[in-house]
Every structure is written in C-alpha cells, then in structure tokens.
Design a protein around this motif. Structure first.
Motif, PDB file in Angstrom:
ATOM      1  N   GLN A 121      -0.755  -1.960   1.151  1.00  0.00           N
ATOM      2  CA  GLN A 121      -1.696  -1.276  -0.057  1.00  0.00           C
ATOM      3  C   GLN A 121      -2.455  -2.360  -0.690  1.00  0.00           C
ATOM      4  O   GLN A 121      -1.647  -3.326  -1.358  1.00  0.00           O
ATOM      5  CB  GLN A 121      -1.064  -0.542  -0.994  1.00  0.00           C
ATOM      6  CG  GLN A 121      -0.443   0.761  -0.419  1.00  0.00           C
ATOM      7  CD  GLN A 121       1.072   0.520   0.090  1.00  0.00           C
ATOM      8  OE1 GLN A 121       1.837   0.122  -0.480  1.00  0.00           O
ATOM      9  NE2 GLN A 121       1.252   0.848   1.115  1.00  0.00           N
ATOM     10  N   ASN A 129      -5.169   0.899   2.899  1.00  0.00           N
ATOM     11  CA  ASN A 129      -3.974   1.461   2.922  1.00  0.00           C
ATOM     12  C   ASN A 129      -3.421   1.243   4.480  1.00  0.00           C
ATOM     13  O   ASN A 129      -3.852   1.730   5.191  1.00  0.00           O
ATOM     14  CB  ASN A 129      -3.942   2.874   2.585  1.00  0.00           C
ATOM     15  CG  ASN A 129      -2.462   3.193   2.672  1.00  0.00           C
ATOM     16  OD1 ASN A 129      -1.171   2.248   2.613  1.00  0.00           O
ATOM     17  ND2 ASN A 129      -2.004   4.548   2.876  1.00  0.00           N
ATOM     18  N   GLY A 144       3.604  -3.029  -1.166  1.00  0.00           N
ATOM     19  CA  GLY A 144       3.954  -2.636   0.043  1.00  0.00           C
ATOM     20  C   GLY A 144       5.392  -3.197   0.797  1.00  0.00           C
ATOM     21  O   GLY A 144       6.328  -3.265  -0.265  1.00  0.00           O
ATOM     22  N   THR A 181      -0.933   0.622   7.594  1.00  0.00           N
ATOM     23  CA  THR A 181       0.398   1.170   8.054  1.00  0.00           C
ATOM     24  C   THR A 181       0.653   0.655   9.426  1.00  0.00           C
ATOM     25  O   THR A 181      -0.068   0.435  10.145  1.00  0.00           O
ATOM     26  CB  THR A 181       0.455   2.578   8.034  1.00  0.00           C
ATOM     27  OG1 THR A 181      -0.434   3.248   8.898  1.00  0.00           O
ATOM     28  CG2 THR A 181       0.409   3.353   6.886  1.00  0.00           C
ATOM     29  N   ASN A 182       2.106   0.314   9.776  1.00  0.00           N
ATOM     30  CA  ASN A 182       2.406  -0.151  10.986  1.00  0.00           C
ATOM     31  C   ASN A 182       1.791  -1.298  11.730  1.00  0.00           C
ATOM     32  O   ASN A 182       1.373  -1.534  12.727  1.00  0.00           O
ATOM     33  CB  ASN A 182       2.100   1.026  12.167  1.00  0.00           C
ATOM     34  CG  ASN A 182       3.065   2.259  11.593  1.00  0.00           C
ATOM     35  OD1 ASN A 182       4.045   2.208  11.357  1.00  0.00           O
ATOM     36  ND2 ASN A 182       2.524   3.418  11.754  1.00  0.00           N
ATOM     37  N   ASN A 212       3.492  -2.567   5.955  1.00  0.00           N
ATOM     38  CA  ASN A 212       3.014  -1.641   5.392  1.00  0.00           C
ATOM     39  C   ASN A 212       2.409  -2.335   4.077  1.00  0.00           C
ATOM     40  O   ASN A 212       3.087  -3.071   3.443  1.00  0.00           O
ATOM     41  CB  ASN A 212       3.550  -0.541   4.970  1.00  0.00           C
ATOM     42  CG  ASN A 212       4.010   0.208   6.337  1.00  0.00           C
ATOM     43  OD1 ASN A 212       3.483   0.683   7.233  1.00  0.00           O
ATOM     44  ND2 ASN A 212       5.489   0.308   6.311  1.00  0.00           N
TER      45      ASN A 212
END
Length: 325
Positions: free
Chosen positions: A304, A314, A281, A316-317, A302
């Motif tokens: 993974q 996963n 990430g 994100t943000n 981010n």
C-alpha cells in the motif's frame, strides 16, 4: 507492284513476329520482375523505418541486426552513404515491451550522443504496436518521441538538446544468445499503475545498521521500489514479513522520479530527484534455489502506497525474483 506487295507482306509478317516475340519477352520480364520482387520481399530480414531531422529513411538488412538474451531484446542499425556520414541507433527493450534504452550516435553532427531519458524514458518516448513472437523470432514495434543529448556530472540540472525521432522496427530473425543469469525483477500491475523492472542493482552499505542490504528496481515510467533488509534476501528465512509506515527493518519503499529529463549513460542517482512515499504491506519469501551456481530468491508482495496519509496505490500479488550480490 507485285514485288512491292510481297515485300510489304513479308514486312508485316516480320512485324507481327517481332511484336509476338516482344510481347513474349515483356511478359517474361514482367513475370521475372514479379518473381524477383517476391524474392526481394522474402530476403527482407530486418528493417528500420525512421524519420530523423526531417529526413525519412527506409533501411533494409544492411548493417542491421537483432538478438535476444536475458529477457531483453536488442536491435541496432548503422547508416551512412558517400554523401552522408550517417548515424548508429540502438534499441533495448524487455520481451514484454518495457523500454530500457535507446542510444543514437549522430556522426553527421560532430558525433553527438543522444539517449532516452535515464529514469522516465516513456515520459518522452512512446513504444506502441509492440509484438514479439519468440517462437517465430519475430519482432515489431513503433517508436515516437525525443532523445536527449548526453549530460555529464556538472550538467545534471541543465536541460539539454532534444532530438525527435519516429518510425518502426521489424525483425524476422531475432537471434538468440544464451543467458547464463537469472533476471532480477519486480513486477506488478494495478488499476492505476504498471510496474515492470527495466533495470536493477543491489548494494551493501555496512554504514547502515538497520538495512545494509538494499535491492533497487527501476521502471521505464518513472518509479522505483526498494527492498531493504537486515540480511541478504537469499539468507532470509522462507516466510512472510509484514511492515507498516513505522517499520525500520525488512521493508519495501516506493519512490517516484521528479527530477528533470536527462540522459547520463551512467545513471547518476540523487535523492533530491526522488519523491518518497509512505508504504505498508508484506512480502513473502517463497523459495531459495540455485540456478547455474547462482542463488535465486523468489517471492510475492502486497504493498500500500500513501501520499501524506492518503492511499494512492494498492498493489496485490506482485512478484519478485532476486539474485545474490
């Protein structure tokens, strides 16, 4: 007979007068009682309803206190009476309901010391119906589950005695204590995983040539994330840093607690208790600031997370805030 009738009539009038007065007095007492009941209701500031050792207790105000500071909420209660030496219980949560710790000192049982589990407290304890209104200084939550008898270093692999508790906490006057520090944390929420930092610590190990600076973030549901860096994050240039499963420097690792439920108070951390996942990430340093003479770094990430090559999370943000150490 006339005299007798007069006496009876006078007696009847007296009885009627007495009944009127008595009814008036009863009405007054009833109203006063209702008013007193309302006053008592208004005077309930803090309460703890708890079932412990099959004893149901509803404790109000006395020896109960609550306050908030540094993004955390604290609630404590001491109980005892002439026949019972009692106990003391302390709750610590984040303002979003994340469970940090519950401690119970049971004076009835040779001062036994019980706590919520170190690294996965929500595996044994449920916090529900959480409500904190910072404006109204109101706090409420329900709790149900097990605390663990404290373990010492030579007992880390021994299942200890459990104590079941359940009940609810309510405070109508959460006091505020000024916090001079910035709360270090990493938070993100995915479809299958919520990650909110319950506690953290940073360490510098000069023996590690690649990533001597490591920041650990621990949750209440058994996970931890590690930001590993070549230099201190407050000294890392603003920008984005990418990594994959083979990157050594400047990366984020992700682990899950797989050890037994235990409560050590000192949080003994052993690598054998953690399952390590593979990660890839990026993270972005957004800004460096100084708050109360303390260096603060804010960023986004981010991530993974893989288990034996299969993507399981996963993220994100995600957000993180780190202070210098």
């Amino acid at each position: 007979m006339v005299g007798t009738k007069k006496n009876i009539s006078t007696y009847g009038k007296y009885c009627r007068w007495f009944l009127i007065k008595a009814n008036s007095l009863l009405l007054f007492l009833f109203i006063a009682s209702c008013e007193r009941e309302e006053v008592l209701k208004e005077e309930v500031v803090n309460s703890l309803n708890i079932k412990i050792d099959n004893e149901q207790l509803n404790l109000i105000n006395s020896r109960i206190g609550s306050n908030e500071s540094c993004e955390s909420l604290f609630f404590s209660c001491s109980y005892q009476n002439n026949k019972n030496p009692g106990f003391r219980i302390e709750f610590s949560l984040l303002k979003n309901g994340t469970l940090k710790n519950i401690t119970l000192f049971d004076y009835r049982n040779q001062n036994a010391h019980f706590e919520s589990a170190d690294f996965n407290p929500k595996g044994l304890m449920t916090i529900s119906n959480f409500n904190y209104d910072e404006t109204k200084k109101y706090l409420h939550f329900d709790f149900k589950g097990y605390l663990l008898e404290q373990s010492y270093y030579d007992e880390l692999d021994i299942d200890k005695k459990r104590k079941y508790i359940e009940g609810s906490v309510t405070s109508n006057n959460v006091r505020t204590t000024e916090c001079p520090y910035t709360f270090t944390n990493m938070n993100f929420k995915g479809t299958a995983l919520s990650f909110f930092t319950a506690f953290h610590f940073g360490e510098y190990d000069p023996k590690l040539l690649n990533n001597p600076y490591q920041m650990y973030f621990y949750t209440d549901n058994g996970f931890r994330a590690l930001i590993k860096s070549k230099i201190k994050l407050p000294n890392l240039a603003v920008g984005t840093y990418k990594f994959d499963q083979n990157t050594i420097e400047n990366r984020i690792d992700f682990d899950q607690y797989v050890g037994i439920f235990r409560a050590t108070q000192l949080l003994w951390i052993r690598d054998i208790d953690w399952k390590k996942y593979q990660t890839a990430g990026s993270y972005t340093i957004l800004e460096h600031t100084t708050i109360n003479e303390e260096k603060v770094t804010r960023g986004e990430m981010n991530l993974q997370v893989y288990n034996k090559g299969a993507l399981i999370h996963n993220i994100t943000n995600g957000k993180f805030v780190v202070t210098d150490f």
